[in-house]
Every structure is written in C-alpha cells, then in structure tokens.
Design a protein around this motif. Structure first.
Motif, PDB file in Angstrom:
ATOM      1  N   ARG A 463      13.184  -7.507 -11.817  1.00  0.00           N
ATOM      2  CA  ARG A 463      12.072  -6.580 -11.571  1.00  0.00           C
ATOM      3  C   ARG A 463      11.102  -6.579 -12.745  1.00  0.00           C
ATOM      4  O   ARG A 463       9.878  -6.584 -12.556  1.00  0.00           O
ATOM      5  N   ALA A 464      11.640  -6.597 -13.967  1.00  0.00           N
ATOM      6  CA  ALA A 464      10.771  -6.625 -15.144  1.00  0.00           C
ATOM      7  C   ALA A 464       9.949  -7.913 -15.175  1.00  0.00           C
ATOM      8  O   ALA A 464       8.770  -7.900 -15.537  1.00  0.00           O
ATOM      9  N   ILE A 465      10.557  -9.023 -14.773  1.00  0.00           N
ATOM     10  CA  ILE A 465       9.829 -10.294 -14.715  1.00  0.00           C
ATOM     11  C   ILE A 465       8.704 -10.205 -13.694  1.00  0.00           C
ATOM     12  O   ILE A 465       7.560 -10.597 -13.966  1.00  0.00           O
ATOM     13  N   ALA A 466       9.035  -9.706 -12.506  1.00  0.00           N
ATOM     14  CA  ALA A 466       8.045  -9.634 -11.430  1.00  0.00           C
ATOM     15  C   ALA A 466       6.849  -8.768 -11.826  1.00  0.00           C
ATOM     16  O   ALA A 466       5.691  -9.159 -11.650  1.00  0.00           O
ATOM     17  N   ILE A 467       7.125  -7.592 -12.392  1.00  0.00           N
ATOM     18  CA  ILE A 467       6.041  -6.689 -12.775  1.00  0.00           C
ATOM     19  C   ILE A 467       5.221  -7.290 -13.915  1.00  0.00           C
ATOM     20  O   ILE A 467       3.987  -7.248 -13.903  1.00  0.00           O
ATOM     21  N   PHE A 514       5.403 -11.246 -22.770  1.00  0.00           N
ATOM     22  CA  PHE A 514       6.666 -10.785 -23.334  1.00  0.00           C
ATOM     23  C   PHE A 514       6.564  -9.401 -23.955  1.00  0.00           C
ATOM     24  O   PHE A 514       7.571  -8.696 -24.070  1.00  0.00           O
ATOM     25  N   GLU A 515       5.385  -8.971 -24.351  1.00  0.00           N
ATOM     26  CA  GLU A 515       5.219  -7.585 -24.795  1.00  0.00           C
ATOM     27  C   GLU A 515       5.514  -6.635 -23.635  1.00  0.00           C
ATOM     28  O   GLU A 515       6.220  -5.638 -23.790  1.00  0.00           O
ATOM     29  N   THR A 516       4.965  -6.954 -22.457  1.00  0.00           N
ATOM     30  CA  THR A 516       5.218  -6.120 -21.275  1.00  0.00           C
ATOM     31  C   THR A 516       6.672  -6.229 -20.840  1.00  0.00           C
ATOM     32  O   THR A 516       7.329  -5.217 -20.556  1.00  0.00           O
ATOM     33  N   TYR A 517       7.188  -7.455 -20.788  1.00  0.00           N
ATOM     34  CA  TYR A 517       8.561  -7.682 -20.310  1.00  0.00           C
ATOM     35  C   TYR A 517       9.583  -6.968 -21.196  1.00  0.00           C
ATOM     36  O   TYR A 517      10.485  -6.284 -20.693  1.00  0.00           O
ATOM     37  N   ASN A 518       9.459  -7.104 -22.511  1.00  0.00           N
ATOM     38  CA  ASN A 518      10.423  -6.472 -23.416  1.00  0.00           C
ATOM     39  C   ASN A 518      10.345  -4.955 -23.330  1.00  0.00           C
ATOM     40  O   ASN A 518      11.362  -4.267 -23.498  1.00  0.00           O
ATOM     41  N   TYR A 519       9.151  -4.421 -23.068  1.00  0.00           N
ATOM     42  CA  TYR A 519       9.029  -2.973 -22.880  1.00  0.00           C
ATOM     43  C   TYR A 519       9.718  -2.531 -21.589  1.00  0.00           C
ATOM     44  O   TYR A 519      10.490  -1.562 -21.579  1.00  0.00           O
ATOM     45  N   LEU A 520       9.477  -3.260 -20.511  1.00  0.00           N
ATOM     46  CA  LEU A 520      10.065  -2.888 -19.220  1.00  0.00           C
ATOM     47  C   LEU A 520      11.587  -2.966 -19.240  1.00  0.00           C
ATOM     48  O   LEU A 520      12.260  -2.204 -18.542  1.00  0.00           O
ATOM     49  N   LYS A 521      12.132  -3.880 -20.030  1.00  0.00           N
ATOM     50  CA  LYS A 521      13.588  -4.007 -20.095  1.00  0.00           C
ATOM     51  C   LYS A 521      14.252  -2.762 -20.668  1.00  0.00           C
ATOM     52  O   LYS A 521      15.442  -2.531 -20.450  1.00  0.00           O
ATOM     53  N   ALA A 526      14.041   2.995 -11.904  1.00  0.00           N
ATOM     54  CA  ALA A 526      13.090   3.991 -11.394  1.00  0.00           C
ATOM     55  C   ALA A 526      11.846   4.066 -12.285  1.00  0.00           C
ATOM     56  O   ALA A 526      10.721   4.172 -11.801  1.00  0.00           O
ATOM     57  N   GLU A 527      12.064   3.993 -13.606  1.00  0.00           N
ATOM     58  CA  GLU A 527      10.927   4.048 -14.536  1.00  0.00           C
ATOM     59  C   GLU A 527      10.076   2.785 -14.435  1.00  0.00           C
ATOM     60  O   GLU A 527       8.858   2.845 -14.588  1.00  0.00           O
ATOM     61  N   GLN A 528      10.731   1.650 -14.175  1.00  0.00           N
ATOM     62  CA  GLN A 528       9.974   0.409 -13.989  1.00  0.00           C
ATOM     63  C   GLN A 528       9.067   0.518 -12.770  1.00  0.00           C
ATOM     64  O   GLN A 528       7.894   0.121 -12.813  1.00  0.00           O
ATOM     65  N   LYS A 529       9.613   1.045 -11.691  1.00  0.00           N
ATOM     66  CA  LYS A 529       8.812   1.198 -10.477  1.00  0.00           C
ATOM     67  C   LYS A 529       7.648   2.153 -10.719  1.00  0.00           C
ATOM     68  O   LYS A 529       6.516   1.898 -10.292  1.00  0.00           O
ATOM     69  N   ASN A 534       1.929   3.355 -11.578  1.00  0.00           N
ATOM     70  CA  ASN A 534       0.872   3.868 -12.456  1.00  0.00           C
ATOM     71  C   ASN A 534      -0.217   2.825 -12.660  1.00  0.00           C
ATOM     72  O   ASN A 534      -1.406   3.143 -12.711  1.00  0.00           O
ATOM     73  N   GLN A 535       0.208   1.558 -12.802  1.00  0.00           N
ATOM     74  CA  GLN A 535      -0.766   0.480 -12.956  1.00  0.00           C
ATOM     75  C   GLN A 535      -1.637   0.354 -11.710  1.00  0.00           C
ATOM     76  O   GLN A 535      -2.852   0.171 -11.798  1.00  0.00           O
ATOM     77  N   LEU A 536      -0.996   0.470 -10.537  1.00  0.00           N
ATOM     78  CA  LEU A 536      -1.761   0.409  -9.285  1.00  0.00           C
ATOM     79  C   LEU A 536      -2.713   1.587  -9.174  1.00  0.00           C
ATOM     80  O   LEU A 536      -3.831   1.453  -8.680  1.00  0.00           O
ATOM     81  N   SER A 537      -2.249   2.740  -9.659  1.00  0.00           N
ATOM     82  CA  SER A 537      -3.095   3.932  -9.611  1.00  0.00           C
ATOM     83  C   SER A 537      -4.342   3.743 -10.470  1.00  0.00           C
ATOM     84  O   SER A 537      -5.453   4.095 -10.072  1.00  0.00           O
ATOM     85  N   GLU A 538      -4.157   3.163 -11.672  1.00  0.00           N
ATOM     86  CA  GLU A 538      -5.305   2.899 -12.543  1.00  0.00           C
ATOM     87  C   GLU A 538      -6.259   1.902 -11.894  1.00  0.00           C
ATOM     88  O   GLU A 538      -7.474   2.057 -11.942  1.00  0.00           O
ATOM     89  N   LYS A 539      -5.677   0.876 -11.279  1.00  0.00           N
ATOM     90  CA  LYS A 539      -6.505  -0.124 -10.612  1.00  0.00           C
ATOM     91  C   LYS A 539      -7.245   0.499  -9.433  1.00  0.00           C
ATOM     92  O   LYS A 539      -8.392   0.160  -9.145  1.00  0.00           O
ATOM     93  N   ASN A 540      -6.578   1.435  -8.757  1.00  0.00           N
ATOM     94  CA  ASN A 540      -7.176   2.122  -7.608  1.00  0.00           C
ATOM     95  C   ASN A 540      -8.428   2.884  -8.040  1.00  0.00           C
ATOM     96  O   ASN A 540      -9.439   2.902  -7.339  1.00  0.00           O
ATOM     97  N   LYS A 541      -8.356   3.494  -9.246  1.00  0.00           N
ATOM     98  CA  LYS A 541      -9.508   4.236  -9.751  1.00  0.00           C
ATOM     99  C   LYS A 541     -10.668   3.299 -10.052  1.00  0.00           C
ATOM    100  O   LYS A 541     -11.832   3.648  -9.862  1.00  0.00           O
ATOM    101  N   GLU A 542     -10.344   2.104 -10.525  1.00  0.00           N
ATOM    102  CA  GLU A 542     -11.386   1.177 -10.957  1.00  0.00           C
ATOM    103  C   GLU A 542     -12.070   0.486  -9.785  1.00  0.00           C
ATOM    104  O   GLU A 542     -13.289   0.333  -9.763  1.00  0.00           O
ATOM    105  N   ILE A 543     -11.283   0.016  -8.814  1.00  0.00           N
ATOM    106  CA  ILE A 543     -11.891  -0.794  -7.752  1.00  0.00           C
ATOM    107  C   ILE A 543     -11.628  -0.238  -6.351  1.00  0.00           C
ATOM    108  O   ILE A 543     -11.840  -0.912  -5.354  1.00  0.00           O
TER     109      ILE A 543
END
Length: 765
Positions: A463-467, A514-521, A526-529, A534-543
């Motif tokens: 999951r961390a890899i995918a995100i 790897f900065e993102t991946y190591n953080y997600l690990k 549940a927190e990863q999801k 949250n990222q989608l929510s930010e993107k939703n605000k932008e576009i």
C-alpha cells in the motif's frame, strides 16, 4: 576575458562575492585571501599557496604555548596537593590523595588507549562518577564534607586544599585537551610536528616546575609528586595532540577543534562556487571549504588537504581525501556516501564499492572501474567518458540520458552482485565466450537509460508503494512516469521500474519517492488510507475533481496495490477479489434527522479494523437524489449496495429531488433497476442492504434478482441500525459469509440491549 592573477602576491586580499569565472590564480600566494561567496567556476589555483599569513600563525603558536604552560602548572599544582596530603596523618586526606592519583591514572590510561570521550567516562570504573571531571568534583565534595564532620580546624584547611587540588584535576584534564588542541594547532600552522611537540612539552614542564617550586613549602616529597604529575600530564597531552593530527578517530573532535581554530583567518572559500576549479598541486593548509560547491573540482596532488576545514562537503571523509589527492581508490569502500560532483578523473577505482552512493554529476573520465560495485548508485549526468567498466556490477544502478558513456571500455558486466554459489551472476553478454565490441556496451545500456528504478530492500509495504508511486506521478506530471516492470528480488526485496521522460531528474524523483514511502511505512493501514484521501481532498480543491473521479482513483490505487502483492508472491488480494461497497445516504430536508454520518463512519472504522480489510473498497454517495442512484451504480460497479435513510413501506424508499425535497422511488422501479445490475445481467451486485424503516417490501421485490437482500420489517431506530451495520461489516471484513454477517448484525442489536434484533429480515435467492 578571464582575469589573470597568476604568480601574484594576494595575501589578505578580499574577493568576497565577486564573479571570477575562469580566473587564473596559478602559483599565486593566496594566504589569508577571502573568496567567500565568490563565483570561481573553472578557476585555476594550480600550485597556489593557501593558508595563514605569518603574523596570524605566530599569534596562534603563542596562544598554544601559553595554554600548554598553564596546563602544566595546573597539573603540577594538583600533584603537589596530592603529595602534600600524603604527609598529613589524617586518614581522610590519605584517602583523598589516593583517589586523586587513581582517577588521574585512569584518565591518562583511558585517554591513551580508548580516546578522550571514553576517558571522561572512565571515572565510572571507580564508582565515584560518570566521568573524570565528575569524579574529581565528587571527591572534592566528599573530602570537604568528611573534614567538616570531624570538626578538625587545621584539618579543615588541609581538607579544603585537598578538595581544591582534586577539583583541579578536572580543570587540568580540560586544559590537557586544550594543550592537545594547541599542539595540534601548532602542528597545523608550522607543519613541524616534532618541533612543536617538543616545544609544547618543554613549556608545560617549565610551568610544572615553576608551579611546584612555588608550592613546595613542605618538602621534597611534594615537589616530586608535583613534577611527576606535571610530566605525565604534559606527555599525555603531547601524545594526544600528535595522534589527533595523525587522524586517529579516538581524538577526532580534538582534531576538528584544532583545524577549525587554525583555519580562522586562513584562506576562505566558504559558500564559494568552485565548479570545475583546478587545485592541482596547490597547498591548502588552514583553508575553509565550508558549504563550498565542489562539483568536478580537481584536487590531484594537493598538499596539506588534511589540515583544511571541510565542513559538510565530501572532503570530510579522510579516506576519500587520499583518493582525491593520489587517484588511488583501489578496493576502497564508499558505500552510501554523498559524492555528488566529485572529480575522480583518471583514478584507479578497481574493485571499489559504491553501493547506494550518489555520484550524480561526478567526473569519472578515464577512470578504471573494473569490477566496481555500482549497485543502486545514483549516476545522473555522471561522465564516464573513456572509463573502463569491465566486470562492473550494475544491478539497479540509476543512469539517465544525461549519463555520458562516450568511449567507455567494457568487455562484460554483471547485472547482480556475486554470491558464493554464483560468482558471475547474470553476465552480459550471456555467452561467457563473448565480449562487447567497440560501442556495443552503449547500445546494450540504452534501453534501460530512460527508466526510474525504485529498489526496496528493507521490507516491502504494497500500500505504501502504491500511494508513493501515485503521488510521485501526480506531483511530477512532466516526468511522464509509466510503470513498466515489477520484480521480486530475494525474500524481502522488490524493484519497481518506471519509464520516465528523457529530461527528468531521476535522482530527484528517487529521493521524492522514498521520502514519501519511508514516511508511509511508519503509519498504520488506516492512517495510510487517510493520508491518500487527504491528498485527493487537496487535489479536489485545486482542480475540482468529481466524486466519480475520486472513486475511480481509489479503485486504481487498490488495483495497483494488489498488483504489487501479486508480484511479491503474497498478494493482499487480486484485483478481481476486491469487493466494492457502495453506501447511498439520503436524508431529505422534510424528513426527520438520522445519524447517517455516524452509521457510515462506524462501517468504515469496522472495515479498517478487520483482518481482511484490503478485500473491501468502501465508496460513499451523500444526499442521493433520484437521478444519482443509477449513476452511482454505473460509476462504481459495486458488489454490495447499502442504503441508509428513510423508508415509506408501500410508498417506496425516500430520496430527494433537485430542490432537496422528499421524493419516493417506488418498489417496482427499484426492483427493475437492480434487475439491470444483477449477476444475471453480467453485473456485480450480489447483496443489497436497505437499512431503513419498513423496507422489507422493497427487499422482497429486489430479491427476485439479487442473491442476498436485507430489509426492515418495521420501524428501526438509529442505534439499532448502526449496531446492525457494524456487526454485519465486521463479519464481512473477517472473511465470513453474507448469511453469517446478517446473523452477527442481528446479534449485535441484541447484545446492545435493543429490542429490535428481529427487525432485519434477509431474503436469499
């Protein structure tokens, strides 16, 4: 036209902040010159003489000798008091004297054998403290307290003197470090190691004898003790200073202090841009390189580089400094070091290990890298022109279209590191009788130049890899990231290979990923999801992403995650195993308020806690209107449809019209809709839950087309509806059947003490 300062006397001159690109300073005297923040790209400093001016050198030598003399005096004073107390018949003073001598001996022995930092902890061996200075202070306090308790008037003075003398050990020890540093400074300044050491010891002994003669009012014994301690202290200090400047790691911090002190007032290249600058055969003693840009800077045959102040540049590595000077890096180990922009042109790097190192923008022209380990090495814009790479190990090396392989000499390479069982792993060319011809290595390597290799070697989290990968692609749209391969390597290693645009900076992309991946690990599933949402929510605000697009992105993420799991050989689930749960929530304005948000939140939380949570993808639609029902079914292709809201019995289920007002959808219309989305129509809906009052009428009609349908045979309260939903989805998340989940949901109502456990009715086709 470039400026010419060759052969000139530039001592003490300021070139601060000036643009001196390609300027010629060859054979110039630049001692004390200030090049802070200057632009010195391509500048020539060959055979230049950097460092301190004479007056600064003399001043620092005098300071070092003064410190040496003061330290010798304090050692003598401490030795005198210890010897003096031996002449006193008081048991307390005798004990203090012995402890003082023991602690001093322990400090000296520990400092010589294990280093200064260990010596400060050696006092712990006596049980009197954690360090020599702490021990001395503790003994001084103990001696003073013992004398005070005895009430001896004259002895109190002696005890106080003992305390002061013992406390002086701590001060003497601290000043011994200053002596060592001072001697090191003298060495750095004069270059005459032996002479400086002898002078410092002589001054220390002079101070010691002077102090001893001054204090020796009680006889020759005190004088002898003072002299012995002073001599020992001076010799140990001299030895430590000598070993520090020889690069002994035990005394590294003394050396660093001495170098920093000696570089004060010397030639300064602080924050200067020295890209492609040439220092061949220059003298760089007492030179400040802190924060300087040393990209492809030539340092071949320079003198006194060990006495320069390196800051955080690659010059801080002692072993590497020697390679830069001599060009001999054979069999050296530089694994995972930051060597960006280093100039190793023509160096002997046979059998060198550069695993995980960053050599981006480095100059490796004409270097011999035979059998070099270039595994996972960052090589963006690295210049290999004319280099030899025969027998190199290039597993997952990160090269780009900017990596230069012109004229490379290479007969064969290995795509994996060797093992005992396979000393020549994955050789290319495959036929061991063949070798690459002229120019063939470049043709071989070209197909993998435009790929980004993301190598995971410390645990793999699908999951961390995918995100992480999706975020990388979204944040770098110009990189045109396209997944081309996934490969399991060993028990717990994994490679993702992605195609990238030719102009993309793969080193930067690798770092971002790897900065993102190591953080997600570090997060729970549940927190990863939630991070991804949250990222989608930010993107939703932008576009202004639509709910449909967000849902599709979540499904794509789940599919990607399961692809990774499949490649690893232990998939969370395959893409076809994921069951989509679609929640349709409706609470029209003219109807009573329901706790729908709590119900959906509890469903989501229950699934997140479940053992097989990865098998379910929860999607939500709120304030569902009549037109939204079929559209949601088309968008998400759900397996389970969960309606929460109001039911009207024979009138149908309550949705809302375009103005938010109540509008019932009839039983016949709902049955016809689900017929279109039934398994018989090659659709996926296998279960419908109508968590609404009096919805059994609709459940009965829908059950003609859907295998499992659950409705309510009477009015159902908010809490009962929530308890049923939590129990039902907890069972599904644990891998149980729909029939079992229904029973557990009913039981959950009963356990909560709500007399509505017979309200939910299941229809099985």
């Amino acid at each position: 036209m470039s400026l010419d300062y060759s052969g000139r006397n530039l001592r003490g001159k300021s070139f601060k902040g000036q643009n001196l690109t390609n300027a010629d300073f060859s054979h110039a005297d630049i001692r004390g010159a200030n090049f802070t923040n200057a632009v010195l790209k391509g500048a020539n400093f060959s055979h230049a003489k950097a460092g301190l001016q004479k007056r600064q050198a003399i001043f620092l030598v005098l300071v070092s000798l003064l410190l040496a003399g003061l330290s010798g005096f304090l050692f003598a004073f401490n030795g005198f008091l210890a010897s003096f107390m031996f002449n006193n018949k008081s048991l307390e003073n005798q004990v203090i004297s012995w402890l003082t001598i023991i602690i001093t001996i322990i400090f000296f022995v520990a400092a010589v054998r294990r280093g200064i930092q260990f010596a400060f902890g050696a006092g712990a061996l006596t049980g009197a403290g954690a360090g020599a200075g702490t021990v001395a202070l503790a003994v001084a306090l103990a001696g003073a307290l013992a004398v005070a308790l005895t009430g001896a008037g004259a002895g109190a003075l002696t005890g106080a003197g003992a305390g002061v003398g013992t406390g002086a050990v701590a001060l003497a020890v601290a000043l011994a470090l200053a002596v060592a540093g001072a001697i090191a400074v003298a060495v750095a300044l004069t270059g005459a190691l032996a002479v400086a050491g002898v002078i410092a010891v002589a001054v220390a002994l002079t101070g010691a004898l002077t102090g001893a003669l001054t204090l020796a009012l009680t006889g020759a014994v005190a004088l002898t003790g003072a002299g012995a301690v002073a001599i020992a202290g001076a010799l140990v200090s001299a030895y430590i200073g000598w070993r520090a400047m020889k690069g002994d790691e035990k005394y590294a911090f003394i050396r660093n202090i001495a170098i920093a002190f000696a570089a004060f007032g010397g030639t300064s290249f602080r924050n200067a841009d020295l890209t492609n600058a040439n220092f061949t055969s220059a003298t760089l003693k007492n030179t400040d390189f802190r924060n300087a840009t040393l990209t492809r800077t030539c340092l071949r045959n320079v003198k006194k580089l060990d006495y320069a102040r390196p800051g955080n540049t690659y010059l801080k590595y002692p072993q590497l400094r020697q390679v830069l000077i001599t060009g001999n890096g054979r069999q050296k180990n530089f694994e995972r070091q930051n060597l960006r922009g280093i100039n190793l042109q023509g160096a002997d790097l046979v059998d060198v290990s550069l695993i995980g190192a960053d050599l981006s923008k480095a100059n490796l022209q004409d270097s011999d890298l035979s059998r070099a380990k270039l595994v996972q090495t960052q090589l963006n814009a690295t210049d290999f022109t004319g280099a030899t790479l025969t027998g190199a190990y290039i597993e997952d090396w990160n090269i780009t279209t900017h990596t230069n392989f012109r004229g490379v000499r290479c007969e064969y390479v290995y795509m994996r590191l060797p093992t005992d069982d396979n000393p020549e792993p994955w050789r290319k060319p495959d036929n061991r009788e063949e070798v690459f011809g002229d120019g063939e290595f470049g043709d071989f390597i070209k197909p993998i130049v435009d790929t980004l290799d993301l190598y995971h070697n410390q645990g793999v989290d699908p999951r961390a890899i995918a995100i992480s990968f999706k975020e990388l692609a979204e944040k770098n749209p110009d990189a045109d990231l396209e997944l081309v391969a996934m490969e399991k390597r060993g028990a717990d290693k994994f490679l993702i290979r992605a195609k990238v645009a030719p102009e993309a900076d793969k080193s930067e992309l690798n770092q971002q990923y790897f900065e993102t991946y190591n953080y997600l690990k570090t997060l729970s599933p549940a927190e990863q999801k939630q991070h991804y949402l949250n990222q989608l929510s930010e993107k939703n605000k932008e576009i202004e992403l639509k709910d449909k697009e967000i849902g599709l992105q979540q499904k794509q993420l789940a599919s990607f995650e399961n692809m990774i799991g499949t490649a690893l050989g232990h998939p969370h689930s395959t893409a076809t195993d994921i069951k989509t749960i679609l929640v349709l929530a409706a609470n029209p304005k003219t109807t009573s308020h329901l706790r729908l948000d709590e119900e959906v939140r509890e469903i989501d939380a229950g699934l997140q806690r479940a053992r097989k949570r990865e098998k379910f993808d929860l999607q939500q639609r709120w304030a569902v209107g009549v037109r939204d029902i079929s559209q949601a079914l088309l968008d998400f292709k759900p397996h389970i449809v969960h309606f929460c809201g109001h039911g009207g019995g024979d009138d149908g289920l309550a949705f809302q019209n375009q103005t938010g007002q109540l509008q019932y959808v009839s039983t016949a219309a709902l049955a016809g809709l689900f017929e279109l989305f039934s398994p018989k129509s090659n659709q996926k809906v296998e279960c419908v839950i109508l968590n609404a009052c009096y919805s059994e009428v609709q459940a009965t009609a829908i059950s003609q087309h859907i295998p499992y349908v659950i409705g309510m045979n009477q009015a159902v309260g908010d809490q009962a509806a929530i308890e049923f939903a939590v129990g039902f989805y907890s069972a599904l998340g644990a891998g149980e059947s729909i029939d079992f989940a229904y029973k557990l949901g009913c039981n959950a109502i009963a356990i909560a003490g709500i007399p509505e456990n017979l309200t939910p009715i299941i229809h099985v086709k």
